[in-house]
Design a protein around this motif. Sequence first.
Motif, PDB file in Angstrom:
ATOM      1  N   ALA A  47    -106.812  20.061 131.062  1.00 12.98           N
ATOM      2  CA  ALA A  47    -107.310  21.278 131.695  1.00 12.98           C
ATOM      3  C   ALA A  47    -108.054  20.883 132.956  1.00 12.98           C
ATOM      4  O   ALA A  47    -108.590  19.774 133.046  1.00 12.98           O
ATOM      5  CB  ALA A  47    -108.231  22.040 130.751  1.00 12.98           C
ATOM      6  N   ALA A  77    -104.238  24.812 132.581  1.00 17.40           N
ATOM      7  CA  ALA A  77    -104.257  24.070 131.320  1.00 17.40           C
ATOM      8  C   ALA A  77    -102.815  23.832 130.903  1.00 17.40           C
ATOM      9  O   ALA A  77    -101.931  24.649 131.185  1.00 17.40           O
ATOM     10  CB  ALA A  77    -105.000  24.840 130.240  1.00 17.40           C
ATOM     11  N   GLU A  92     -97.354  24.331 131.453  1.00 18.30           N
ATOM     12  CA  GLU A  92     -98.659  24.583 132.061  1.00 18.30           C
ATOM     13  C   GLU A  92     -98.822  26.054 132.382  1.00 18.30           C
ATOM     14  O   GLU A  92     -97.848  26.723 132.753  1.00 18.30           O
ATOM     15  CB  GLU A  92     -98.796  23.755 133.343  1.00 18.30           C
ATOM     16  CG  GLU A  92    -100.094  23.945 134.079  1.00 18.30           C
ATOM     17  CD  GLU A  92    -100.222  22.999 135.257  1.00 18.30           C
ATOM     18  OE1 GLU A  92    -100.261  21.778 135.036  1.00 18.30           O
ATOM     19  OE2 GLU A  92    -100.256  23.501 136.396  1.00 18.30           O
ATOM     20  N   GLN A  94    -101.329  28.620 134.805  1.00 18.36           N
ATOM     21  CA  GLN A  94    -102.284  28.615 135.917  1.00 18.36           C
ATOM     22  C   GLN A  94    -102.775  30.027 136.161  1.00 18.36           C
ATOM     23  O   GLN A  94    -102.007  30.982 136.058  1.00 18.36           O
ATOM     24  CB  GLN A  94    -101.631  28.107 137.208  1.00 18.36           C
ATOM     25  CG  GLN A  94    -101.121  26.703 137.164  1.00 18.36           C
ATOM     26  CD  GLN A  94    -100.483  26.280 138.480  1.00 18.36           C
ATOM     27  OE1 GLN A  94    -100.322  27.081 139.417  1.00 18.36           O
ATOM     28  NE2 GLN A  94    -100.099  25.019 138.575  1.00 18.36           N
ATOM     29  N   PHE A 188    -108.405  17.220 136.977  1.00 16.30           N
ATOM     30  CA  PHE A 188    -108.025  17.546 135.611  1.00 16.30           C
ATOM     31  C   PHE A 188    -108.596  16.540 134.620  1.00 16.30           C
ATOM     32  O   PHE A 188    -108.668  15.351 134.916  1.00 16.30           O
ATOM     33  CB  PHE A 188    -106.495  17.594 135.472  1.00 16.30           C
ATOM     34  CG  PHE A 188    -105.906  18.733 136.239  1.00 16.30           C
ATOM     35  CD1 PHE A 188    -105.678  19.938 135.618  1.00 16.30           C
ATOM     36  CD2 PHE A 188    -105.605  18.605 137.575  1.00 16.30           C
ATOM     37  CE1 PHE A 188    -105.161  21.009 136.323  1.00 16.30           C
ATOM     38  CE2 PHE A 188    -105.095  19.658 138.285  1.00 16.30           C
ATOM     39  CZ  PHE A 188    -104.867  20.869 137.667  1.00 16.30           C
TER      40      PHE A 188
END
Length: 191
Positions: A47, A77, A92, A94, A188
Amino acid sequence: MFVRSLSLGVAAAALLAGGAQAADLIVPSTPVPIYEAAGFNWEGLYAGVNLGGVFTNANGLTNLDVNVSKLSVGAAAGVNFIVADPILLGLEVQGDYVAQAVDGAGMFLALARVGAVVTDNVLVYAAGGVGLTTKAGTTDSIYALGGGVEVAVTDAVSVRGEVLGLGDFSNAAGDQFFDGAKATVGVFYHF
């Protein structure tokens, strides 16, 4: 004869006692690892946050100003899987806030990633997926295609640069495949 037998008995006892003491000697030791993992572990959950810009052309995207560059701030994440060395697959999500002159807009994307671990600490990937833009209760569907480079800077932290082309599902005459782009830099944490 008695003295000779006694001397041999004392000598034998001394030799046997010395050997018994040597067997009881305790020497601490630590086991040497057979294998240590090399480099960064790209697999698993991650994340992070990102900062960048969204750019649109004359066609624009619904809910985003036309022909304007806008600041975007967001979070992402996801999860990665190494399917075969060095190939990585990932999913993923966003979410970004896009600052605009009148009202800010939201942009949400769900992306699939395919990448290659170039070195232990460098990942190069392509990404594609779908999402939406939203502003004042109005939503519109979009798609994204692009890629990026991610570099591990510690055992659990990486820095990423990513560029995604953005388009809508309009089939109007003169509509281009990409009506905008999103470029971000992010940090990240890998769990």
